[in-house]
Each structure stands twice: as C-alpha cells, then as structure tokens.
Design a protein around this motif. Structure first.
Motif, PDB file in Angstrom:
ATOM      1  N   ARG A 143     125.469  46.076  21.145  1.00 43.57           N
ATOM      2  CA  ARG A 143     124.877  45.509  22.368  1.00 43.57           C
ATOM      3  C   ARG A 143     125.394  44.099  22.603  1.00 43.57           C
ATOM      4  O   ARG A 143     125.536  43.665  23.727  1.00 43.57           O
ATOM      5  CB  ARG A 143     123.357  45.498  22.250  1.00 43.57           C
ATOM      6  CG  ARG A 143     122.790  46.894  22.393  1.00 43.57           C
ATOM      7  CD  ARG A 143     121.323  46.929  22.123  1.00 43.57           C
ATOM      8  NE  ARG A 143     120.897  48.316  21.981  1.00 43.57           N
ATOM      9  CZ  ARG A 143     119.893  48.724  21.241  1.00 43.57           C
ATOM     10  NH1 ARG A 143     119.190  47.863  20.539  1.00 43.57           N
ATOM     11  NH2 ARG A 143     119.571  49.992  21.172  1.00 43.57           N
ATOM     12  N   SER A 149     125.904  52.725  28.041  1.00 48.77           N
ATOM     13  CA  SER A 149     124.487  53.062  27.832  1.00 48.77           C
ATOM     14  C   SER A 149     123.989  52.530  26.496  1.00 48.77           C
ATOM     15  O   SER A 149     122.935  52.945  26.022  1.00 48.77           O
ATOM     16  CB  SER A 149     124.283  54.578  27.919  1.00 48.77           C
ATOM     17  OG  SER A 149     125.029  55.224  26.931  1.00 48.77           O
ATOM     18  N   HIS A 192     122.633  49.851  25.629  1.00 51.87           N
ATOM     19  CA  HIS A 192     121.332  49.170  25.666  1.00 51.87           C
ATOM     20  C   HIS A 192     120.176  50.165  25.755  1.00 51.87           C
ATOM     21  O   HIS A 192     119.060  49.845  25.423  1.00 51.87           O
ATOM     22  CB  HIS A 192     121.256  48.223  26.866  1.00 51.87           C
ATOM     23  CG  HIS A 192     122.184  47.050  26.733  1.00 51.87           C
ATOM     24  ND1 HIS A 192     122.072  46.140  25.713  1.00 51.87           N
ATOM     25  CD2 HIS A 192     123.249  46.670  27.475  1.00 51.87           C
ATOM     26  CE1 HIS A 192     123.020  45.224  25.848  1.00 51.87           C
ATOM     27  NE2 HIS A 192     123.750  45.531  26.898  1.00 51.87           N
ATOM     28  N   ARG A 193     120.489  51.351  26.248  1.00 52.63           N
ATOM     29  CA  ARG A 193     119.425  52.334  26.444  1.00 52.63           C
ATOM     30  C   ARG A 193     119.367  53.354  25.313  1.00 52.63           C
ATOM     31  O   ARG A 193     118.491  54.198  25.282  1.00 52.63           O
ATOM     32  CB  ARG A 193     119.637  53.075  27.779  1.00 52.63           C
ATOM     33  CG  ARG A 193     119.534  52.167  28.983  1.00 52.63           C
ATOM     34  CD  ARG A 193     119.462  52.953  30.271  1.00 52.63           C
ATOM     35  NE  ARG A 193     120.697  53.644  30.575  1.00 52.63           N
ATOM     36  CZ  ARG A 193     121.722  53.085  31.213  1.00 52.63           C
ATOM     37  NH1 ARG A 193     121.645  51.842  31.610  1.00 52.63           N
ATOM     38  NH2 ARG A 193     122.808  53.770  31.467  1.00 52.63           N
ATOM     39  N   TYR A 194     120.347  53.300  24.407  1.00 53.82           N
ATOM     40  CA  TYR A 194     120.399  54.287  23.326  1.00 53.82           C
ATOM     41  C   TYR A 194     119.174  54.157  22.435  1.00 53.82           C
ATOM     42  O   TYR A 194     118.810  53.070  21.999  1.00 53.82           O
ATOM     43  CB  TYR A 194     121.674  54.087  22.506  1.00 53.82           C
ATOM     44  CG  TYR A 194     121.748  54.999  21.306  1.00 53.82           C
ATOM     45  CD1 TYR A 194     122.009  56.354  21.465  1.00 53.82           C
ATOM     46  CD2 TYR A 194     121.534  54.513  20.019  1.00 53.82           C
ATOM     47  CE1 TYR A 194     122.066  57.200  20.367  1.00 53.82           C
ATOM     48  CE2 TYR A 194     121.588  55.357  18.917  1.00 53.82           C
ATOM     49  CZ  TYR A 194     121.860  56.694  19.107  1.00 53.82           C
ATOM     50  OH  TYR A 194     121.905  57.531  18.014  1.00 53.82           O
ATOM     51  N   GLN A 195     118.538  55.284  22.168  1.00 55.27           N
ATOM     52  CA  GLN A 195     117.364  55.300  21.297  1.00 55.27           C
ATOM     53  C   GLN A 195     117.794  55.792  19.918  1.00 55.27           C
ATOM     54  O   GLN A 195     118.155  56.960  19.779  1.00 55.27           O
ATOM     55  CB  GLN A 195     116.316  56.280  21.849  1.00 55.27           C
ATOM     56  CG  GLN A 195     115.851  55.964  23.247  1.00 55.27           C
ATOM     57  CD  GLN A 195     114.769  54.907  23.250  1.00 55.27           C
ATOM     58  OE1 GLN A 195     113.993  54.812  22.318  1.00 55.27           O
ATOM     59  NE2 GLN A 195     114.728  54.100  24.288  1.00 55.27           N
ATOM     60  N   ALA A 234     120.236  50.774  36.019  1.00 52.31           N
ATOM     61  CA  ALA A 234     119.177  51.574  35.419  1.00 52.31           C
ATOM     62  C   ALA A 234     118.598  52.482  36.500  1.00 52.31           C
ATOM     63  O   ALA A 234     118.462  52.079  37.645  1.00 52.31           O
ATOM     64  CB  ALA A 234     118.087  50.665  34.888  1.00 52.31           C
ATOM     65  N   GLU A 237     118.662  42.347  31.066  1.00 54.11           N
ATOM     66  CA  GLU A 237     118.917  43.506  31.925  1.00 54.11           C
ATOM     67  C   GLU A 237     117.781  43.671  32.935  1.00 54.11           C
ATOM     68  O   GLU A 237     116.604  43.537  32.589  1.00 54.11           O
ATOM     69  CB  GLU A 237     119.054  44.770  31.085  1.00 54.11           C
ATOM     70  CG  GLU A 237     119.462  45.958  31.935  1.00 54.11           C
ATOM     71  CD  GLU A 237     120.061  47.106  31.141  1.00 54.11           C
ATOM     72  OE1 GLU A 237     120.292  46.948  29.940  1.00 54.11           O
ATOM     73  OE2 GLU A 237     120.281  48.152  31.751  1.00 54.11           O
ATOM     74  N   PHE A 290     115.562  45.784  35.701  1.00 53.15           N
ATOM     75  CA  PHE A 290     115.093  47.131  36.039  1.00 53.15           C
ATOM     76  C   PHE A 290     114.331  47.047  37.354  1.00 53.15           C
ATOM     77  O   PHE A 290     113.310  46.378  37.428  1.00 53.15           O
ATOM     78  CB  PHE A 290     114.163  47.670  34.942  1.00 53.15           C
ATOM     79  CG  PHE A 290     114.824  47.783  33.598  1.00 53.15           C
ATOM     80  CD1 PHE A 290     114.810  46.726  32.716  1.00 53.15           C
ATOM     81  CD2 PHE A 290     115.466  48.946  33.241  1.00 53.15           C
ATOM     82  CE1 PHE A 290     115.427  46.818  31.489  1.00 53.15           C
ATOM     83  CE2 PHE A 290     116.090  49.044  32.010  1.00 53.15           C
ATOM     84  CZ  PHE A 290     116.071  47.984  31.135  1.00 53.15           C
ATOM     85  N   HIS A 346     111.356  53.451  33.337  1.00 56.04           N
ATOM     86  CA  HIS A 346     112.731  53.089  33.034  1.00 56.04           C
ATOM     87  C   HIS A 346     112.988  53.287  31.547  1.00 56.04           C
ATOM     88  O   HIS A 346     112.050  53.350  30.746  1.00 56.04           O
ATOM     89  CB  HIS A 346     112.978  51.610  33.373  1.00 56.04           C
ATOM     90  CG  HIS A 346     113.258  51.374  34.827  1.00 56.04           C
ATOM     91  ND1 HIS A 346     114.337  51.901  35.464  1.00 56.04           N
ATOM     92  CD2 HIS A 346     112.578  50.660  35.761  1.00 56.04           C
ATOM     93  CE1 HIS A 346     114.328  51.517  36.732  1.00 56.04           C
ATOM     94  NE2 HIS A 346     113.262  50.772  36.947  1.00 56.04           N
ATOM     95  N   ALA A 347     114.259  53.388  31.194  1.00 55.08           N
ATOM     96  CA  ALA A 347     114.623  53.505  29.776  1.00 55.08           C
ATOM     97  C   ALA A 347     114.589  52.104  29.171  1.00 55.08           C
ATOM     98  O   ALA A 347     115.606  51.444  29.030  1.00 55.08           O
ATOM     99  CB  ALA A 347     116.010  54.117  29.648  1.00 55.08           C
ATOM    100  N   VAL A 357     113.808  49.101  26.341  1.00 55.40           N
ATOM    101  CA  VAL A 357     114.002  48.939  24.896  1.00 55.40           C
ATOM    102  C   VAL A 357     112.894  48.016  24.397  1.00 55.40           C
ATOM    103  O   VAL A 357     112.321  47.234  25.159  1.00 55.40           O
ATOM    104  CB  VAL A 357     115.387  48.329  24.564  1.00 55.40           C
ATOM    105  CG1 VAL A 357     116.499  49.272  24.964  1.00 55.40           C
ATOM    106  CG2 VAL A 357     115.556  46.982  25.220  1.00 55.40           C
TER     107      VAL A 357
END
Lengths: 192, 243
Positions: free
Chosen positions: A29, A74, A76-79, B77, B166, B168, B201-202, B204
C-alpha cells in the motif's frame, strides 16, 4: 527473545506463503518494492497458466499485466484472509475467460519461433507436441479448460483447485477427466 | 466419443483408481504393448500440458507493469447496490428507528445553532443504529441531513476519507471514474431529511472521517476533490473502522 516452537505454531508451507503474500500486499500500500516482490513471486506461475489457457504467449503477457495492475490498484481494498494465491488465480482465470471470449485469439498472429536445429530430436518432438496440444486446449469448455491448466500448467493439486474454483473436489475431478477426454478426442479427429 | 481405456489411464496417473485396480493395471502394463502405447500417449499429453512455451519463464512483467501503473488512473471506490436488498427493511426500520433515536445518542454534527448538519447510521442487515465511535469494515452507512428554513444551502456532498487519504463518496454516488457526478440538490425543511440509501464501501480498518459539505451552488465531485468549493458550510464526524 525468540519463541520456542510449539505444535500450534506449525502451519502448512502453503498457508505460510499465503500469509507472506498478505503481508506483502499490506506493505505494498505504501511501498512499491513489496509489490515488486509479490509480482516476482507469482508472475511465472501466472504466465504459465495464462499461456496454456490462451495458447499465445503475447496474449498471456497482456492478461498477466492486466491482472497485476488490477491487484495493485485494489491493494487498499484487499482483505487478507490467507488465500492470496487462490484469489490471484481466480482474478487470472476471469481475465483469461474474457480475453478468450473477445475472439482476439482466433488466429495466432504472433507465432512462436520454431525449435532450433541444434536441439536434440527428443526436445524438438516434445516442443511440437506442446504446440499441437496448445492448439487444442481451447476445445474443452471454459470450466473444463480452467481445471486442466490449473492442474498441469499451474501444478496445483486437485484439492487446491477445488479451493481456488470454490467447487467440490468431485466436481474438479469430473471436469478434469472430461477435459482430458475432450482434448484427446479433438487431437484424434485432426490426426491423419 | 470418449475412450474408456484412455479415461481410466488418466485417472490412474492422477492416483484416482483403487489400489487393487492400480495393481491390476501395473501387471497389465508389463504384458500389453497396446496398453503401454496408450499410457505413453497419456503421459505425453500431460507432459505437453505442463511444458511452458520457450522463453516464457524468462519474461519479467515488472518494467511494463510500473509503466502501466504510471499511465493508468486508479479506479474510484464503487457504491454497492445495497438499496435493493435492504429496501424493505430500511424503509420500515429507518422510519421507526429515526423517530425512536432522536435525542437518544445519535451522533449529530452541526450543532443547535447551525441551520445545517448531518447524522450517520450504521446499517447491518436489517438493523439501523446510530453511528457511535466505531463501526466494522462490512457495515453500510446511512445518513440524514438537516437544512432548516433560512439556510442558503441548496447542494450537499457527503463523503468519507480514510487514514490513507482515500476518498469514498456516499452522496452523490461516483461509480464511473470518467463521469464525476454533481452534488446532491437539497431543499430546506423543519425536519431532518433521511437519505434513503444505505451505502457500503470496501473500507479498511482505521480512522474514517465523514464530511458533509453544504453549498450554495452545484459542484462536481472532481472539483470538490481538487479543493474547488464554492461558498459552503462543512460538518465532520470521525469513526474508527474495526476489522
């Protein structure tokens, strides 16, 4: 102080690799070098699968580029769930399906160079067989083809393929055997 | 037409026949030339499927990849269409909850002296609860805003910014990176107005700042991100997103 090993700390090597991948994804990231390492670790496996699926090295390269770009964007969105490799394979297969459907691979416009005369006969024959087989890999359906390439080009055990595709093990086996039969039939039809 | 013998040899090679049958095939293989020929075909097919094209393993994707990264804008996003699945539950729950929760711990920003403000709710399945100090990554968020008579605000932007910076977008929805939408047009009312879409939203884990910006003229989300905001009033809530 180092922790002494205990049974609960023992995890399968594959799971450890997944966790390292997750850690690299987290680092990437902020740090490109971490993602670079991730690409270096997975690119050849992905290229082998894609090249076998699509029967075209240049197209496989394009698809793998797109996959890594998608993963990077993606990040930042990876889980992290300890299943990075499986997820990466799913992203790859999805891209391969799309590339194949677009019909851009109906004809091989950039044929690979043939074997050089200095190679032993055995190698030349093996290379010819590989080309012949790859020309027929598109014959089985998408669902059958993806199992074949994961099994042989990706060298995944059947249990892992079931995990990657999120289908029962029995389904993987029946798809694999049906795909091999379809491949064999297709090659027989073409034989003089 | 599939050849049963070929199929069985594939299964045998894959270790998918019984031990007894495997032993029988071993014995048959030693004495049957046709079977050896057939087995050789199976082995050759598998070897060909495993064999990479020449030069494939020498390819390094990284130089081109970084060039592509530089050249490609990151996607926005996306808003997930939770509304469809939650609509029935939300319509009932939101109305009831909203009335029940007024003055009962709702995190409201804007203050009594201000004509504008907003409130946030956590939507989890059919449950709608006021946003507290924390939420979870999988939670959806719902909002209501206040724009009392006398306020000059006619437009609203509602968005979140996480600890990585980021953004959203909640309102308006920005789902197509190439088509930045304009701010949401709003009127004045003596009562809070609920925005009837829950948005997930995805996210974190980490801090998330929620911003409501009340404007006197329309603005596109891309202009807002670039800091080009006309006259406005803003309110902010902060929440910790948990895994």
């Amino acid at each position: 102080m180092s922790a002494s090993p205990s049974k609960s700390n023992v995890v399968p090597l594959f799971a450890m690799e997944h966790r390292e991948d997750d850690a690299l994804m987290a680092l990437s990231r902020e740090h490109r070098a971490a993602f670079d390492t991730l690409v270096a670790r997975h690119q050849h496996a992905l290229l082998r699968i894609a090249a076998k699926y699509l029967g075209d090295v240049a197209a496989a390269k394009d698809v793998c580029q797109a996959v890594f770009l998608e993963v990077y964007q993606s990040r930042h969105r990876y889980q992290p769930r300890g299943r990075f490799t499986h997820w990466l394979r799913r992203v790859l297969l999805s891209r391969c399906h799309i590339a194949a459907r677009k019909g851009r691979l109906v004809e091989r416009t950039r044929p690979e160079p043939g074997p050089t005369p200095s190679q032993p006969d055995e190698l030349i024959l093996a290379e010819e067989r590989r080309r012949l087989v790859e020309a027929h890999v598109s014959k089985p359906s998408e669902k059958h083809r993806e199992v074949v390439v994961l099994r042989y080009a990706g060298e995944h055990p059947l249990e892992e393929i079931a995990d990657i595709l999120e289908v029962p093990l029995g389904t993987v086996k029946s798809r694999l055997f049906a795909a091999m039969a379809a491949l064999s039939d297709s090659m027989k039809e073409e034989a003089p | 037409m599939s050849d049963p013998r070929f199929d069985e040899l594939v299964q045998w090679t894959e270790g998918e026949v019984t031990t007894r049958r495997a032993a029988e095939l071993e014995r048959e293989l030693a004495s049957s030339e046709p079977l050896r020929a057939e087995k050789a075909k199976v082995d050759a097919l598998m070897e060909s499927l495993s064999r990479p094209a020449p030069g494939l393993d020498a390819i390094d994707l990284r130089p081109d990849l970084w060039a592509n990264v530089e050249a490609t804008p990151a996607p926005r996003a996306r808003r997930l269409p939770l509304w469809l699945s939650l609509a029935a539950g939300l319509m009932v729950m939101a109305t009831l909850s909203f009335l029940a929760l007024r003055g009962d711990g709702i995190r409201e920003k804007g203050g009594q002296g201000s004509l504008t403000g907003f409130e946030a709710f956590v939507v989890r399945g059919d449950e709608v609860t006021p946003l507290g100090a924390t939420m979870h990554v999988g939670d959806a968020l719902g909002f209501s805003y206040r724009n009392l008579p006398g306020s000059r605000a006619t437009e609203l932007l509602l968005y979140g910014v996480d600890s990585r910076g980021e953004t959203f977008w909640f309102y308006p929805a920005w789902t197509d990176a190439s088509r930045p939408p304009d701010s949401l047009h709003i009127g004045t009312s003596n009562e809070p107005v609920r925005l009837m879409e829950a948005v997930r939203h995805a996210l974190v884990p980490g801090r998330l700042e929620l911003h409501a910006v009340f404007l006197t003229s329309p603005v596109s989300v891309s202009d807002a991100e670039a800091g080009r905001l006309p006259e406005h009033e803003a309110s902010t809530l902060t929440v910790e997103v948990l895994p």
